[in-house]
Design a protein around this motif. Structure first.
Motif, PDB file in Angstrom:
ATOM      1  N   MET A 150      44.735  -3.792 -13.195  1.00  0.00           N
ATOM      2  CA  MET A 150      45.192  -4.069 -14.556  1.00  0.00           C
ATOM      3  C   MET A 150      44.298  -3.366 -15.565  1.00  0.00           C
ATOM      4  SD  MET A 150      46.154  -8.065 -14.732  1.00  0.00           S
ATOM      5  CE  MET A 150      47.372  -8.773 -13.669  1.00  0.00           C
ATOM      6  N   TYR A 151      44.831  -3.187 -16.769  1.00  0.00           N
ATOM      7  CA  TYR A 151      44.023  -2.671 -17.867  1.00  0.00           C
ATOM      8  C   TYR A 151      43.533  -3.848 -18.708  1.00  0.00           C
ATOM      9  CZ  TYR A 151      48.484  -2.884 -20.472  1.00  0.00           C
ATOM     10  OH  TYR A 151      49.664  -3.285 -21.047  1.00  0.00           O
ATOM     11  N   GLY A 152      42.580  -3.599 -19.582  1.00  0.00           N
ATOM     12  CA  GLY A 152      41.867  -4.649 -20.296  1.00  0.00           C
ATOM     13  C   GLY A 152      42.730  -5.659 -21.028  1.00  0.00           C
ATOM     14  N   TYR A 153      43.659  -5.174 -21.865  1.00  0.00           N
ATOM     15  CA  TYR A 153      44.499  -6.096 -22.625  1.00  0.00           C
ATOM     16  C   TYR A 153      45.327  -6.968 -21.680  1.00  0.00           C
ATOM     17  CZ  TYR A 153      48.234  -7.944 -25.523  1.00  0.00           C
ATOM     18  OH  TYR A 153      49.120  -8.781 -26.127  1.00  0.00           O
ATOM     19  N   GLU A 154      45.830  -6.355 -20.617  1.00  0.00           N
ATOM     20  CA  GLU A 154      46.630  -7.072 -19.632  1.00  0.00           C
ATOM     21  C   GLU A 154      45.807  -8.179 -18.958  1.00  0.00           C
ATOM     22  OE1 GLU A 154      49.718  -5.573 -16.150  1.00  0.00           O
ATOM     23  OE2 GLU A 154      47.929  -4.392 -16.531  1.00  0.00           O
ATOM     24  N   LEU A 155      44.561  -7.865 -18.611  1.00  0.00           N
ATOM     25  CA  LEU A 155      43.646  -8.857 -18.031  1.00  0.00           C
ATOM     26  C   LEU A 155      43.453 -10.040 -18.975  1.00  0.00           C
ATOM     27  CD1 LEU A 155      40.704  -6.751 -16.554  1.00  0.00           C
ATOM     28  CD2 LEU A 155      41.935  -8.548 -15.361  1.00  0.00           C
ATOM     29  N   SER A 156      43.119  -9.719 -20.212  1.00  0.00           N
ATOM     30  CA  SER A 156      42.851 -10.738 -21.219  1.00  0.00           C
ATOM     31  C   SER A 156      44.069 -11.632 -21.436  1.00  0.00           C
ATOM     32  CB  SER A 156      42.444 -10.064 -22.525  1.00  0.00           C
ATOM     33  OG  SER A 156      42.223 -11.017 -23.526  1.00  0.00           O
ATOM     34  N   GLY A 176      29.293  -1.955  -8.856  1.00  0.00           N
ATOM     35  CA  GLY A 176      30.163  -1.472  -7.787  1.00  0.00           C
ATOM     36  C   GLY A 176      31.205  -2.479  -7.337  1.00  0.00           C
ATOM     37  N   TYR A 177      31.421  -3.536  -8.117  1.00  0.00           N
ATOM     38  CA  TYR A 177      32.403  -4.551  -7.762  1.00  0.00           C
ATOM     39  C   TYR A 177      33.825  -4.125  -8.127  1.00  0.00           C
ATOM     40  CZ  TYR A 177      28.284  -7.545  -7.306  1.00  0.00           C
ATOM     41  OH  TYR A 177      27.073  -8.064  -6.948  1.00  0.00           O
ATOM     42  N   ILE A 178      33.952  -3.365  -9.203  1.00  0.00           N
ATOM     43  CA  ILE A 178      35.256  -2.825  -9.589  1.00  0.00           C
ATOM     44  C   ILE A 178      35.081  -1.349  -9.921  1.00  0.00           C
ATOM     45  CG2 ILE A 178      36.146  -5.032 -10.443  1.00  0.00           C
ATOM     46  CD1 ILE A 178      35.733  -4.067 -13.291  1.00  0.00           C
ATOM     47  N   GLN A 179      36.218  -0.659  -9.981  1.00  0.00           N
ATOM     48  CA  GLN A 179      36.233   0.752 -10.329  1.00  0.00           C
ATOM     49  C   GLN A 179      37.293   0.934 -11.413  1.00  0.00           C
ATOM     50  OE1 GLN A 179      37.588   3.281  -7.133  1.00  0.00           O
ATOM     51  NE2 GLN A 179      36.280   4.949  -7.809  1.00  0.00           N
ATOM     52  N   SER A 180      37.096   1.919 -12.274  1.00  0.00           N
ATOM     53  CA  SER A 180      38.082   2.179 -13.312  1.00  0.00           C
ATOM     54  C   SER A 180      38.736   3.539 -13.075  1.00  0.00           C
ATOM     55  CB  SER A 180      37.437   2.147 -14.697  1.00  0.00           C
ATOM     56  OG  SER A 180      36.513   3.206 -14.844  1.00  0.00           O
ATOM     57  N   TYR A 181      39.962   3.653 -13.545  1.00  0.00           N
ATOM     58  CA  TYR A 181      40.671   4.935 -13.521  1.00  0.00           C
ATOM     59  C   TYR A 181      41.630   4.947 -14.704  1.00  0.00           C
ATOM     60  CZ  TYR A 181      44.416   2.290 -11.195  1.00  0.00           C
ATOM     61  OH  TYR A 181      45.381   1.372 -10.887  1.00  0.00           O
ATOM     62  N   THR A 182      41.971   6.138 -15.159  1.00  0.00           N
ATOM     63  CA  THR A 182      42.799   6.284 -16.352  1.00  0.00           C
ATOM     64  C   THR A 182      44.201   6.746 -15.983  1.00  0.00           C
ATOM     65  OG1 THR A 182      40.833   6.859 -17.630  1.00  0.00           O
ATOM     66  CG2 THR A 182      42.949   7.428 -18.605  1.00  0.00           C
ATOM     67  N   VAL A 183      45.185   6.122 -16.625  1.00  0.00           N
ATOM     68  CA  VAL A 183      46.586   6.489 -16.464  1.00  0.00           C
ATOM     69  C   VAL A 183      47.151   6.710 -17.861  1.00  0.00           C
ATOM     70  CG1 VAL A 183      48.862   5.682 -15.698  1.00  0.00           C
ATOM     71  CG2 VAL A 183      46.828   5.106 -14.370  1.00  0.00           C
ATOM     72  N   VAL A 184      47.903   7.796 -18.040  1.00  0.00           N
ATOM     73  CA  VAL A 184      48.539   8.068 -19.331  1.00  0.00           C
ATOM     74  C   VAL A 184      49.934   7.463 -19.304  1.00  0.00           C
ATOM     75  CG1 VAL A 184      49.325   9.848 -20.932  1.00  0.00           C
ATOM     76  CG2 VAL A 184      47.189  10.169 -19.661  1.00  0.00           C
ATOM     77  N   VAL A 185      50.188   6.569 -20.266  1.00  0.00           N
ATOM     78  CA  VAL A 185      51.475   5.886 -20.390  1.00  0.00           C
ATOM     79  C   VAL A 185      51.956   6.082 -21.821  1.00  0.00           C
ATOM     80  CG1 VAL A 185      52.679   3.667 -20.259  1.00  0.00           C
ATOM     81  CG2 VAL A 185      50.789   4.150 -18.692  1.00  0.00           C
ATOM     82  N   ASN A 193      51.990   8.682 -23.712  1.00  0.00           N
ATOM     83  CA  ASN A 193      50.981   9.458 -24.442  1.00  0.00           C
ATOM     84  C   ASN A 193      49.751   8.646 -24.832  1.00  0.00           C
ATOM     85  OD1 ASN A 193      52.395  11.897 -24.318  1.00  0.00           O
ATOM     86  ND2 ASN A 193      53.628  11.333 -26.104  1.00  0.00           N
ATOM     87  N   LYS A 194      49.557   7.501 -24.206  1.00  0.00           N
ATOM     88  CA  LYS A 194      48.355   6.692 -24.434  1.00  0.00           C
ATOM     89  C   LYS A 194      47.594   6.573 -23.122  1.00  0.00           C
ATOM     90  CE  LYS A 194      50.112   3.671 -28.068  1.00  0.00           C
ATOM     91  NZ  LYS A 194      50.354   2.280 -28.442  1.00  0.00           N
ATOM     92  N   ALA A 195      46.301   6.779 -23.192  1.00  0.00           N
ATOM     93  CA  ALA A 195      45.469   6.624 -21.998  1.00  0.00           C
ATOM     94  C   ALA A 195      45.119   5.152 -21.828  1.00  0.00           C
ATOM     95  CB  ALA A 195      44.210   7.458 -22.123  1.00  0.00           C
ATOM     96  N   ARG A 196      45.400   4.635 -20.653  1.00  0.00           N
ATOM     97  CA  ARG A 196      45.035   3.254 -20.322  1.00  0.00           C
ATOM     98  C   ARG A 196      44.032   3.290 -19.181  1.00  0.00           C
ATOM     99  NH1 ARG A 196      50.758   0.086 -20.334  1.00  0.00           N
ATOM    100  NH2 ARG A 196      50.942  -0.061 -22.583  1.00  0.00           N
ATOM    101  N   VAL A 197      42.968   2.528 -19.348  1.00  0.00           N
ATOM    102  CA  VAL A 197      41.957   2.436 -18.311  1.00  0.00           C
ATOM    103  C   VAL A 197      42.276   1.196 -17.470  1.00  0.00           C
ATOM    104  CG1 VAL A 197      39.501   2.205 -17.796  1.00  0.00           C
ATOM    105  CG2 VAL A 197      40.242   3.568 -19.772  1.00  0.00           C
ATOM    106  N   TYR A 198      42.583   1.448 -16.214  1.00  0.00           N
ATOM    107  CA  TYR A 198      42.874   0.370 -15.274  1.00  0.00           C
ATOM    108  C   TYR A 198      41.621   0.044 -14.472  1.00  0.00           C
ATOM    109  CZ  TYR A 198      47.916   0.473 -16.041  1.00  0.00           C
ATOM    110  OH  TYR A 198      49.162   0.366 -16.596  1.00  0.00           O
ATOM    111  N   TYR A 199      41.562  -1.194 -13.996  1.00  0.00           N
ATOM    112  CA  TYR A 199      40.430  -1.652 -13.200  1.00  0.00           C
ATOM    113  C   TYR A 199      40.934  -2.085 -11.829  1.00  0.00           C
ATOM    114  CZ  TYR A 199      38.447  -1.425 -17.772  1.00  0.00           C
ATOM    115  OH  TYR A 199      38.054  -0.967 -19.005  1.00  0.00           O
TER     116      TYR A 199
END
Length: 113
Positions: free
Chosen positions: A24-30, A59-68, A70-76
């Protein structure tokens, strides 16, 4: 063993518990944490992101970026090391709740006899 805290729960516990089901990305988590706790726990970005960054650093989680759109979302994503840490947090939480229930719900204490 996870570190003990003066709090009944740690936001680490909630974040990792949510991420064990899907990335999930940050806003989605919250939003999910807020919705699932019926508004009792509403993580603020200023509180949540330092915890997320600490979880990444450990090292418990990793982040990666997905463009949705035209917005970059950082997923965890929860890593294997994070699954082990989550298990420790859950055990500590369950033990703490059990001990609090022993007091609140009046289970007798053998030391008081």
């Amino acid at each position: 063993m996870a570190k003990y805290s003066n709090y009944l729960f740690k936001l680490d516990l909630l974040i990792l518990s949510v991420l064990k089901h899907k990335d999930m990305y940050g806003y989605e988590l919250s939003k999910l944490i807020s919705d699932k706790t019926h508004g009792y726990v509403v993580p603020k970005h200023g509180t949540m992101y330092p915890i997320i960054y600490k979880l990444i650093e450990e090292g418990y989680i990793q982040s990666y970026t997905v463009v949705v759109n035209n917005k970059a979302r950082v997923y965890y994503h929860l890593e294997d090391k994070g699954k082990i840490y989550l298990q420790q947090l859950v055990e500590d939480y369950d033990n703490l709740v059990q001990q609090i229930n022993n007091i609140v719900h009046g289970e007798e204490n053998d030391d008081s006899k």
